[in-house]
Design a protein around this motif. Structure first.
Motif, PDB file in Angstrom:
ATOM      1  N   ASP A  84       0.865  -1.183   0.000  1.00 45.46           N
ATOM      2  CA  ASP A  84       0.000   0.000   0.000  1.00 45.46           C
ATOM      3  C   ASP A  84       0.904   1.235   0.000  1.00 45.46           C
ATOM      4  OD1 ASP A  84      -1.781   2.172   0.915  1.00 45.46           O
ATOM      5  OD2 ASP A  84      -3.196   0.551   1.335  1.00 45.46           O
ATOM      6  N   HIS A 130      -6.755  -5.720   3.264  1.00 48.21           N
ATOM      7  CA  HIS A 130      -5.601  -5.052   3.854  1.00 48.21           C
ATOM      8  C   HIS A 130      -4.948  -5.994   4.862  1.00 48.21           C
ATOM      9  CE1 HIS A 130      -6.833  -0.828   2.747  1.00 48.21           C
ATOM     10  NE2 HIS A 130      -8.031  -1.391   2.709  1.00 48.21           N
ATOM     11  N   HIS A 173     -10.387  -5.907  -2.195  1.00 49.48           N
ATOM     12  CA  HIS A 173      -9.027  -6.102  -1.676  1.00 49.48           C
ATOM     13  C   HIS A 173      -9.087  -6.295  -0.173  1.00 49.48           C
ATOM     14  CE1 HIS A 173     -10.014  -1.818  -1.823  1.00 49.48           C
ATOM     15  NE2 HIS A 173      -9.314  -1.679  -0.707  1.00 49.48           N
ATOM     16  N   PHE A 184     -13.077  -3.119   3.385  1.00 49.14           N
ATOM     17  CA  PHE A 184     -14.205  -2.195   3.503  1.00 49.14           C
ATOM     18  C   PHE A 184     -15.141  -2.354   2.301  1.00 49.14           C
ATOM     19  CE2 PHE A 184     -10.378  -0.245   5.312  1.00 49.14           C
ATOM     20  CZ  PHE A 184     -10.770  -0.084   6.634  1.00 49.14           C
ATOM     21  N   THR A 196     -12.210   3.158  -0.689  1.00 55.53           N
ATOM     22  CA  THR A 196     -11.821   4.222  -1.618  1.00 55.53           C
ATOM     23  C   THR A 196     -11.451   3.693  -3.002  1.00 55.53           C
ATOM     24  OG1 THR A 196      -9.515   4.162  -0.848  1.00 55.53           O
ATOM     25  CG2 THR A 196     -10.983   5.733   0.237  1.00 55.53           C
ATOM     26  N   VAL A 197     -11.119   2.410  -3.108  1.00 56.89           N
ATOM     27  CA  VAL A 197     -10.831   1.800  -4.412  1.00 56.89           C
ATOM     28  C   VAL A 197     -11.800   0.640  -4.587  1.00 56.89           C
ATOM     29  CG1 VAL A 197      -9.128   0.669  -5.878  1.00 56.89           C
ATOM     30  CG2 VAL A 197      -8.388   2.458  -4.287  1.00 56.89           C
ATOM     31  N   HIS A 213      -6.319   6.125   7.412  1.00 50.25           N
ATOM     32  CA  HIS A 213      -6.565   5.282   6.245  1.00 50.25           C
ATOM     33  C   HIS A 213      -6.507   6.099   4.952  1.00 50.25           C
ATOM     34  CE1 HIS A 213      -8.428   2.191   3.820  1.00 50.25           C
ATOM     35  NE2 HIS A 213      -9.415   2.995   3.495  1.00 50.25           N
TER      36      HIS A 213
HETATM   37  P1  AMP Z   1      -9.804   1.077   0.574  1.00 48.34           P
HETATM   38  O1  AMP Z   1      -9.920   2.466   1.089  1.00 48.34           O
HETATM   39  O2  AMP Z   1     -10.164   0.013   1.552  1.00 48.34           O
HETATM   40  O3  AMP Z   1     -10.545   0.952  -0.731  1.00 48.34           O
HETATM   41  O4  AMP Z   1      -8.271   0.815   0.314  1.00 48.34           O
HETATM   42  C1  AMP Z   1      -7.596   1.283  -0.795  1.00 48.34           C
HETATM   43  C2  AMP Z   1      -6.165   1.292  -0.413  1.00 48.34           C
HETATM   44  O5  AMP Z   1      -5.405   1.449  -1.586  1.00 48.34           O
HETATM   45  C3  AMP Z   1      -5.783   2.437   0.523  1.00 48.34           C
HETATM   46  O6  AMP Z   1      -5.213   1.891   1.707  1.00 48.34           O
HETATM   47  C4  AMP Z   1      -4.785   3.257  -0.276  1.00 48.34           C
HETATM   48  O7  AMP Z   1      -3.759   3.738   0.533  1.00 48.34           O
HETATM   49  C5  AMP Z   1      -4.294   2.257  -1.290  1.00 48.34           C
HETATM   50  N1  AMP Z   1      -3.832   2.770  -2.569  1.00 48.34           N
HETATM   51  C6  AMP Z   1      -4.397   3.745  -3.316  1.00 48.34           C
HETATM   52  N2  AMP Z   1      -3.731   3.878  -4.482  1.00 48.34           N
HETATM   53  C7  AMP Z   1      -2.725   2.966  -4.458  1.00 48.34           C
HETATM   54  C8  AMP Z   1      -1.677   2.605  -5.365  1.00 48.34           C
HETATM   55  N3  AMP Z   1      -1.536   3.213  -6.559  1.00 48.34           N
HETATM   56  N4  AMP Z   1      -0.825   1.628  -5.007  1.00 48.34           N
HETATM   57  C9  AMP Z   1      -0.951   1.013  -3.808  1.00 48.34           C
HETATM   58  N5  AMP Z   1      -1.916   1.295  -2.918  1.00 48.34           N
HETATM   59  C10 AMP Z   1      -2.783   2.263  -3.234  1.00 48.34           C
END
Ligand code: AMP
Length: 145
Positions: free
Chosen positions: A37, A109, A107, A94, A102-103, A122
């Motif tokens: 991450d 963590h 996935h 999440f 956020t993505v 986060h």
């Molecule tokens: P979530 O908020 O659970 O969707 O987690 C998305 C995670 O992806 C967050 O912890 C971010 O820090 C991480 N993240 C966002 N962009 C990237 C990237 N390009 N490479 C690696 N991690 C990323």
């Protein structure tokens, strides 16, 4: 984004899977890819994403693919634990923006926890440079080799 919606094939993790964006990879098999991450909440914060699916979240993951994917999540968690020997290990995910997502590609963590140490917020702050993350990734790779 809400809990339910349409999978965006141009989300960041889909681009990483297609090789259109870089990542600091620590592990890959037939069903999953794991990488650092870049906004780590602690040293060794690793993400494990499923390949060949359009699941935005845990609820959308096809049941027949869930078991093999979770086996990969566990393998990477074991590698992180073995490589970094944290006091504890948070394994979490999440579903939907209100829950913190956020993505929008499923996935998990894997977040090492130190006794009494606070987690960083986060998905915030500046991205960490590859020079900082690479030595940690190398330890995890070695543990998984
Ligand atoms: P979530 O908020 O659970 O969707 O987690 C998305 C995670 O992806 C967050 O912890 C971010 O820090 C991480 N993240 C966002 N962009 C990237 C990237 N390009 N490479 C690696 N991690 C990323």
């Amino acid at each position: 984004m809400a809990l339910h919606g349409t999978y965006d094939p141009d989300n960041i993790f889909a681009k990483i899977l297609r090789g259109e964006l870089p990542c600091i990879k620590v592990y890959e098999d037939d069903v999953a890819l794991a990488f650092m991450d870049i906004f780590p909440q602690s040293e060794g914060h690793t993400l494990v994403i499923p390949k060949d699916v359009t699941a935005r979240n845990f609820l959308e993951m096809p049941g027949d693919k869930l078991g093999p994917y979770m086996a990969s999540v566990q393998k990477v968690a074991q590698g992180v634990a073995s490589a970094l020997e944290p006091d504890g290990l948070l394994v979490t995910q999440f579903n939907g923006a209100p829950a913190g997502q956020t993505v929008f590609h499923l996935h998990f963590h894997i977040i090492p926890r130190g006794e009494g140490a606070q987690l960083k917020p986060h998905a915030s702050g500046g991205p960490r440079p590859a020079e900082e993350l690479e030595p940690i990734a190398e330890k995890i790779r070695a543990a998984l080799a």
